[in-house]
Design an enzyme around this catalytic site. Structure first.
Site, PDB file in Angstrom:
ATOM      1  N   ARG A 180      -0.417   7.916   4.386  1.00  0.00           N
ATOM      2  CA  ARG A 180       0.010   7.995   2.989  1.00  0.00           C
ATOM      3  C   ARG A 180      -1.194   7.836   2.056  1.00  0.00           C
ATOM      4  O   ARG A 180      -1.311   8.529   1.030  1.00  0.00           O
ATOM      5  CB  ARG A 180       1.042   6.911   2.681  1.00  0.00           C
ATOM      6  CG  ARG A 180       1.750   7.111   1.345  1.00  0.00           C
ATOM      7  CD  ARG A 180       2.981   7.951   1.490  1.00  0.00           C
ATOM      8  NE  ARG A 180       3.978   7.255   2.280  1.00  0.00           N
ATOM      9  CZ  ARG A 180       4.868   7.848   3.059  1.00  0.00           C
ATOM     10  NH1 ARG A 180       4.883   9.161   3.168  1.00  0.00           N
ATOM     11  NH2 ARG A 180       5.744   7.145   3.745  1.00  0.00           N
ATOM     12  N   ALA A 206       2.455   6.102  -2.966  1.00  0.00           N
ATOM     13  CA  ALA A 206       3.540   6.993  -3.379  1.00  0.00           C
ATOM     14  C   ALA A 206       3.637   7.077  -4.900  1.00  0.00           C
ATOM     15  O   ALA A 206       3.870   8.156  -5.467  1.00  0.00           O
ATOM     16  CB  ALA A 206       4.866   6.511  -2.792  1.00  0.00           C
ATOM     17  N   ILE A 225       0.825  -1.211   0.000  1.00  0.00           N
ATOM     18  CA  ILE A 225       0.000   0.000   0.000  1.00  0.00           C
ATOM     19  C   ILE A 225       0.854   1.254   0.000  1.00  0.00           C
ATOM     20  O   ILE A 225       0.552   2.236  -0.694  1.00  0.00           O
ATOM     21  CB  ILE A 225      -0.965  -0.017   1.204  1.00  0.00           C
ATOM     22  CG1 ILE A 225      -2.152  -0.940   0.949  1.00  0.00           C
ATOM     23  CG2 ILE A 225      -1.549   1.378   1.436  1.00  0.00           C
ATOM     24  CD1 ILE A 225      -1.913  -2.379   1.017  1.00  0.00           C
ATOM     25  N   ASP A 226       1.943   1.265   0.753  1.00  0.00           N
ATOM     26  CA  ASP A 226       2.785   2.448   0.858  1.00  0.00           C
ATOM     27  C   ASP A 226       3.383   2.822  -0.494  1.00  0.00           C
ATOM     28  O   ASP A 226       3.312   3.973  -0.936  1.00  0.00           O
ATOM     29  CB  ASP A 226       3.902   2.190   1.874  1.00  0.00           C
ATOM     30  CG  ASP A 226       4.322   3.445   2.619  1.00  0.00           C
ATOM     31  OD1 ASP A 226       3.725   4.509   2.391  1.00  0.00           O
ATOM     32  OD2 ASP A 226       5.245   3.353   3.442  1.00  0.00           O
ATOM     33  N   ASP A 227       3.989   1.847  -1.166  1.00  0.00           N
ATOM     34  CA  ASP A 227       4.548   2.109  -2.494  1.00  0.00           C
ATOM     35  C   ASP A 227       3.474   2.538  -3.472  1.00  0.00           C
ATOM     36  O   ASP A 227       3.676   3.448  -4.276  1.00  0.00           O
ATOM     37  CB  ASP A 227       5.233   0.847  -3.037  1.00  0.00           C
ATOM     38  CG  ASP A 227       6.669   0.731  -2.564  1.00  0.00           C
ATOM     39  OD1 ASP A 227       7.542   1.300  -3.232  1.00  0.00           O
ATOM     40  OD2 ASP A 227       6.917   0.085  -1.541  1.00  0.00           O
TER      41      ASP A 227
END
Length: 641
Positions: A457, A386, A381-383
């Site tokens: 994020r 981003a 999820i973070d990537d």
């Protein structure tokens, strides 16, 4: 005497110059294919374990052993030990594994380096005080008894996915590491490197008096130790139910989860464990799975003129997304050819396969991005958030393709929201905390629960890119973030060190989403960050803050943590229509004063987190792109006021 106008002009000139030389440096690092990738530095254990693996396979001569030896020796600190992170004074398990590797590489225990290391290790309690995984590695070569290690029952591989527990309740990294260990812990192999090789000198006890076993805590978690005793007895008499089936399923799972690039999960621990499992099962060195696995390890390795070491992972998607954001937010044109090349590269890396996440997420369709070059089973999820923000900031030749990719990703992220309202890294509702108490999980990293930083994020992506998901989901996510705020106004940082990272990320999210209703949370977060500013104008936080909350927000100033603080303050200030100008100016001055002539910043500290308290990462590019983002947002702020 200079007028205020002249001072402002000089200040603006200094800022513009800092941005320009940073942009030039970043553009010079771009690979021809369009991506950026920086080195990920961790502790020495992965390099030491690679030496062990190659010894077990009988191919250690294929490694640049002299360079590895030089690397390990150079990493020893003045106390004789090896560190988890820069400046921690040394850690026992890390030091034992470095010592082991140097002995395997032929260094005499009488060498002054190992004499000093032995003193350090014994002062910490010796091998008996090491973590489970260090003891496991020693057991593989006969330097520790398998009697002192817990069991991993093979029958867990046979559990139906409809049951309350399966391997998919483990975090992705724990799952990929555990499955091969099921085989190894069942077979309990010993690969004798040399009949005379031992590490007896690292035991505080006399060899005949070593107490192999697991320590009881006199609380409810002792039930796992009693269960382990039962599993051990059943194994001894070959009474383990579904044992053979479980072992077959584990082998099959390993083979099916090997990426075409040869690795497992894009991280080193499961790569090492899988290759040990193959060796345990008697695979041939020329078996395609073995050969591809060894080649993957080589790709994770860094060889320089004088040393050689292994990275825990590689981060091209993550680094590329942040480089794009740094360049665009600092003023590079959305149409710049380098950005278009990078954007096209990111589009080519979208994960369009159903990975392990789909076991528990029955609604989602593929559409995320992973951290590495190839990792089709584990987008995160973070990537993904981003990357979406990076792509939204640039113009591509095929805008329709870009928008379609973003739409797929948004749908996937929406369905990955956990019941509590937050988002985790790789899985949904991966929160059975009892798993952290199983005997072999002494790193306390067996699950992948929601975190404030990843949830933030996602919300920042939604607000800054004007993307829509259901209002109900957003409300749940905001309530989750509100509930996670500490009394002092900070937020815990799961994937970066630590409260500075978490607080900055949440402030940026709340500033662009529903900011009219969360002024109280924003103000408390801002006040906490302001209270942490160092005398030199920067911010810093030690990794020890994960162990001691009294150290939260405290540490020597670093470029990356200063940048995070400034980004959070600038974003929150915009939402609150009130800027802590003096604090922000001092932080920017710190960045300008510490920038090198080539446009970079340098920091020795580890500001990335793998497993809190146990594994940290120094992202070599964090001190490059985050400061540039801070300078870019500060320039926008100066234009507004």
């Amino acid at each position: 005497m200079e007028t205020q106008n002249q001072i402002n002009q000089e200040s603006n000139s200094s800022l513009d110059n800092a941005i320009n030389i940073s942009q030039d440096y970043i553009l010079s690092l771009q690979h021809p294919e369009g991506y950026w990738v920086g080195e990920l530095e961790s502790n020495v254990t992965l390099t030491a374990e690679t030496v062990l693996l190659y010894k077990i396979w009988g191919i250690s001569e294929s490694l640049p052993n002299c360079k590895i030896k030089a690397y390990l020796c150079n990493q020893q600190n003045k106390y004789g030990g090896w560190e988890l992170f820069y400046g921690d004074g040394g850690e026992i398990s890390t030091s034992i594994e470095a010592y082991m590797a140097l002995r395997l590489l032929g260094m005499s225990k009488e060498d002054s380096i190992l004499v000093n290391a032995k003193k350090f290790i014994l002062s910490k309690g010796g091998i008996s005080k090491a973590r489970i995984f260090t003891k496991f590695h020693l057991a593989l070569i006969g330097c520790y008894s398998w009697k002192g290690l817990p069991s991993i029952p093979p029958w867990i591989m046979a559990l139906n996915n409809n049951l309350p527990f399966t391997i998919y309740e483990m975090a992705s990294w724990a799952r990929e590491s555990t499955v091969p260990l099921i085989i190894v812990f069942d077979k309990q192999p010993t690969f004798l490197i040399d009949s005379s090789f031992n590490l007896n000198e690292l035991y505080v006890e006399e060899i005949g008096k070593i107490q192999y076993g697991l320590s009881y805590k006199n609380d409810w978690t002792d039930i796992f130790l009693w269960l382990d005793k039962i599993f051990q007895v059943l194994g001894k008499f070959n009474l383990v139910p579904f044992r053979e089936r479980g072992l077959r399923e584990a082998e099959k799972w390993m083979l099916n989860h090997q990426q075409e690039s040869g690795d497992w999960g894009g991280i080193m621990p499961p790569m090492l464990n899988s290759l040990i499992a193959f060796r345990t099962l008697g695979y041939d060195l020329e078996d395609p799975s073995v050969r591809r696995g060894l080649e993957a390890i080589q790709r994770f390795s860094i060889e320089k003129d004088e040393d050689y070491y292994v990275q825990a992972c590689v981060s091209p998607v993550w680094d590329t997304a942040w480089m794009i954001r740094a360049l665009t937010e600092s003023g590079l044109s959305r149409n710049h050819l380098s950005l278009q090349l990078a954007g096209d590269w990111l589009l080519s890396k979208q994960c369009l396969d159903y990975g392990d996440w789909a076991v528990k997420n029955k609604l989602g369709k593929p559409g995320g991005w992973a951290f590495e070059f190839t990792n089709r089973f584990y987008p995160d999820i973070d990537d993904s958030a981003a990357v979406v923000m990076a792509l939204e900031g640039i113009n591509l030749v095929n805008e329709q393709q870009k928008e379609a990719a973003i739409s797929r990703c948004l749908q996937w992220i929406e369905t990955m929201q956990s019941k509590t309202g937050g988002w985790a890294a790789f899985d949904i509702d991966n929160n059975q905390s009892w798993l952290n108490e199983v005997p072999y999980g002494d790193l306390k990293a067996m699950i992948d629960p929601n975190s404030a930083d990843i949830t933030a994020r996602v919300l920042e992506m939604l607000g800054s890119c004007n993307l829509k998901i259901s209002d109900k989901r957003i409300t749940k996510a905001l309530n989750y973030l509100y509930s996670e705020q500490e009394k002092d106004g900070s937020w815990f940082g799961r994937w970066g060190v630590n409260y500075i990272y978490g607080t900055s990320g949440v402030l940026s999210a709340l500033a662009v989403l529903n900011s009219d209703e969360n002024h109280s949370q924003l103000s408390k977060g801002v006040n906490w960050l302001l209270s942490c500013q160092n005398e030199d104008g920067g911010w810093g936080e030690t990794c020890f803050s994960y162990d001691n909350p009294n150290l939260k927000g405290k540490g020597i100033s670093t470029a990356s943590q200063t940048a995070w603080s400034l980004i959070g303050l600038l974003d929150a200030g915009k939402a609150l229509n009130s800027f802590a100008t003096n604090h922000i100016d001092r932080g920017i001055e710190y960045l300008l004063n510490t920038q090198t002539n080539s446009g970079t910043w340098e920091e020795e500290e580890f500001t990335g987190t793998g497993f809190p308290s146990h594994f940290y990462i120094r992202y070599r590019l964090y001190c490059i792109y985050f400061p540039l983002i801070a300078l870019g947002r500060y320039k926008q702020f100066k234009h507004l006021f």
